[in-house]
Structures are given as structure tokens and as C-alpha cells.
Design an enzyme around this catalytic site. Structure first.
Site, short mmCIF file in Angstrom:
data_model
loop_
_atom_site.label_atom_id
_atom_site.label_comp_id
_atom_site.label_asym_id
_atom_site.label_seq_id
_atom_site.Cartn_x
_atom_site.Cartn_y
_atom_site.Cartn_z
CG ASP A 191 -24.58 -2.73 -2.19
OD1 ASP A 191 -25.49 -1.89 -2.33
OD2 ASP A 191 -24.74 -3.82 -1.64
CG HIS B 190 -5.08 8.62 -14.40
ND1 HIS B 190 -4.86 7.98 -13.19
CD2 HIS B 190 -4.69 7.73 -15.34
CE1 HIS B 190 -4.36 6.78 -13.41
NE2 HIS B 190 -4.25 6.60 -14.70
#
Length: 408
Positions: free
Chosen positions: A337, A156
Site C-alpha cells: 500500500d 533471486h
């Protein structure tokens, strides 16, 4: 209770950029926003049912090849955090990539998904004396049913959710052979918000009692959101967002659970409309032009209420801190995807842990879009002895379901 299953490692390697990073990009400076983040990896999990489009071996080859190509564009992600914690050494050391075989069906695991089970599908940095851990750790899990789950853990301090979404979107586009490739800019934000040379946060090494923390997954169905928004609307905030409405309800119920557990008589009957107004006003003040100028000039950072996720910039011990990270609207489903369809479920996986009670402890809410993009899934972190009151709150249960089955 965690589901019993075995995750067998079948392959492991380091994936490096397909092209070396140019010399003038070998150092990437972090911004102030990166500087205040803890050194911790955030784990995301993308679950895909078996659609019969591709076998595991071909998917594996495609993922690794496109990941290597993507790292050329996202060159800091293939590097390592510098010892000063203020920059990245873009040395092309690569990212960890692991493949596993899981001896159960994906749909069985998702009947009642729990943090302990999901954590087995994720890669985490190994504590070693060999130097800093990779920025990205990928774990690809193949299930008996032909389904798969891709775990992506990211540091992060180097990447926020917006950046990691762009990384995943580009990686997926590369895998599909699409020309929709991002060209990220790693210089603008650090130039606007440079790091502070004498920045420090309070150390965790303070003696104190350890307290158990529990996590729950709550789902606010799309059909319930309009009713909740109507309930929290007021003259001051006539059109609350779905995030404001959900956060206000979580906030109210968490406060009620805390005061009930402590046998206190604080006013927990605060109207939701009032909480939404406080949220709206707080966001407006925090991200005002004057507040941003203070940050931009490296001055008086502690004069404003600025709490990036995971960092404590308020040095007071008499506060209950409620922190919320909203990932709604980042289109994580649409971005991932890889050629076999969008994931059927995306979640952030946080496991049970303990907190030192000698310092301010944040109560965390993480909000994400549900698969339809209209509902909200919330990961709620509360003290274990308060969670029993929280998850039985009837006002909360009128709008949310506790850890329902994920339908593939």
C-alpha cells in the site's frame, strides 16, 4: 490468446540510494541458500484500480523518491553481483526504473489474464556487455482508466520472497510517510550458512531435445478450501494446512497427466491422504536439526534432499521432479500500500519457455494467497502435451477454477 495492446515507454532512469553506502558495508556476502539459486529475475506484478486519490505524475514522483530512500536501507539491492557470484558489490549503482503508458483499461486485461500479456508490464534485465544487471527492475504502467500496475523483478540469487516482501513493505511505508520502516540485517544468514568455495551445479549446455512448457493459473476459492482439507485429512495428518491440501491435489493430478500422456500404467490413484503425509514427513526430515547442522557446517550438502527453487541438487535422470514454492502467508497485498490502497491483485508472471530434456526437468508449482488471504492462486508449469490432461482433470476442477477473471 494474448490480448492486443501497446505499452509505450514514457520515462526511464536509474534510481540510486538517497545516501551513499558506508565503506564498511561495501561488500555483502551471500549465504549458501543464495549461492545455489540460479541467476534469474523473479517478476511480481501489483495491480491497482483507479481510486482517484492521486494523478499519475504525483504517484510517479512519490514512488521514485521513496524508492531512493528505501535503497539506503537495502543497500545490496542498489549494487551488483560480484564476478565470483558469492557476494554483492554495494556500489550504489542503483536500480532500473521505467514508466509506460498502456492503451487499454486495466480491467479489460484482467478479464482473462495471460502470461504473454502480463509480461509486457514487467521489466527484465537486458543482455549487454556492460556488466551485471541490476538486482531490482521496476516498471510502472499507467492505463487509460487511471489504473496502474507496478512490475517488480528481483534477482533471486540476492533476494528471496521474504526479503523482497520486506523491501516492498518498507518502500510502501516510506511512500506513505509511515514510521514503520524495516532495518534489514544482511549479515546473520551468511554467517550461519556461509558459501561453499568449490560449489558447482551441472551445466545447462548438454545437447538434447527441447520440449514446450505451458503455464496455467488456477484459483482455489476460499469456500472450496475447507472441503479439500476435509478430503485430505487422515489419522496421520488430522489437520492439514491449506497449502498441504492444494499441493497434494496438484501433485496427484500432475502425475496422472504425465502417466496418461505417456500411456504408462503407474499407480496414479494414490490417495490424497497418503500424499499429504509424504509432504509432511518430507518437510520434517528436510528441515530437521540434523539436516540444518549439515548445511551450517558446509558438509555433506548432497547427502540430504535439498532443492531450493530453481536449483537441481539431485543428479539423477530417471526422476520426475515436482517442485513447489509456497508464498502463502507473506502478506504481499498488505505490504504494497503506497498510499492509494492495497493492490487488488498480485501475481507472479512466468512466460512460455522450453526445456532441455537431456537433464532432470522440474515441474513447478508456485502458490500465492488470493486477495482475501484465505484462498490460493497457483501458477502451474507442465509440459504442454501434459497440460491438456491436467486442466481437464475433474478431481482438480471440483476445487479449482482455471484462469478466472480478476475483479477490480
Amino acid at each position: 490468446m494474448a490480448m492486443e495492446f501497446i505499452v509505450e515507454k514514457i520515462h526511464e532512469e536509474i534510481i540510486k540510494p538517497s545516501s551513499p553506502t558506508p565503506l564498511h558495508l561495501k561488500t555483502s556476502t551471500l549465504s549458501l541458500f543464495d549461492q545455489v539459486q540460479p541467476i534469474a529475475h523473479v517478476p511480481l506484478l501489483f495491480c491497482y484500480p483507479n481510486n482517484g486519490i492521486a494523478e499519475g505524475e504525483s504517484r510517479s514522483h512519490l514512488l521514485k523518491k521513496s524508492l531512493s530512500e528505501t535503497l539506503t536501507r537495502f543497500y545490496p539491492f542498489a549494487g551488483r553481483l560480484s564476478s565470483s557470484l558469492s557476494s554483492m558489490e554495494c556500489n550504489d549503482e542503483g536500480v532500473d526504473y521505467v514508466e509506460t503508458r498502456v492503451n487499454c483499461r486495466l480491467q479489460d486485461m484482467l478479464k482473462e489474464p495471460d502470461c504473454e500479456s502480463l509480461a509486457k508490464l514487467l521489466g527484465f534485465p537486458q543482455m549487454a556487455a556492460t556488466g551485471p544487471s541490476p538486482v531490482i527492475i521496476v516498471k510502472v504502467n499507467f492505463f487509460e482508466c487511471g489504473g496502474m500496475a507496478i512490475g517488480i523483478s528481483f534477482l533471486h540469487k540476492v533476494a528471496d520472497v521474504s526479503t523482497i516482501k520486506l523491501f516492498i513493505k518498507t518502500w510502501a511505508a516510506m511512500a506513505r510517510g509511515s514510521s514503520d520502516h524495516a532495518v534489514p540485517d544482511f549479515t546473520t544468514i551468511p554467517s550461519l550458512f556461509p558459501t561453499i568455495s568449490d560449489f558447482s551445479v551441472r551445466s545447462d549446455d548438454v545437447p538434447g531435445q527441447l520440449r514446450e512448457v505451458a503455464f496455467r493459473r488456477l484459483v482455489f476459492d476460499a469456500s472450496k478450501i475447507p472441503m479439500l482439507k476435509a478430503q485430505v485429512a487422515s489419522r496421520d495428518v488430522p489437520q492439514p494446512t491449506r497449502v498441504e491440501a492444494v499441493v497434494a491435489l496438484l501433485w496427484k493430478c500432475a502425475r496422472a497427466a504425465a502417466t496418461t500422456n505417456r500411456a504408462q500404467t503407474l499407480d496414479c490413484e494414490t490417495e490424497l491422504q497418503s500424499l499429504v503425509k509424504q509432504l509432511r514427513d518430507g518437510m520434517r526430515d528436510q528441515f530437521s536439526e540434523s539436516s540444518m547442522r549439515k548445511l551450517q557446517g558446509n558438509g555433506a550438502v548432497f547427502e540430504i534432499l535439498f532443492i531450493p527453487s530453481g536449483s537441481l541438487l539431485i543428479q539423477r535422470d530417471d526422476l520426475d521432479l515436482y517442485m513447489c514454492s509456497s508464498w502463502c502467508g507473506f502478506e504481499l497485498y498488505e505490504s504494497a500500500d503506497f498510499g492509494w490502497g492495497k493492490p487488488r491483485w498480485v501475481t507472479v508472471c512466468i512466460g512460455r519457455k522450453k526445456y532441455n530434456t537431456s537433464k532432470p526437468i522440474p515441474i513447478n508449482f508456485i502458490l500465492m494467497d488470493s486477495s482475501d488471504g484465505k484462498g490460493i492462486e497457483a501458477r502451474v508449469e507442465l509440459f504442454e502435451d501434459e497440460m491438456v490432461f491436467f486442466e481437464s482433470n475433474q478431481e482438480l476442477l471440483a476445487f479449482a477454477s482455471v484462469n478466472p477473471c480478476v475483479k477490480l
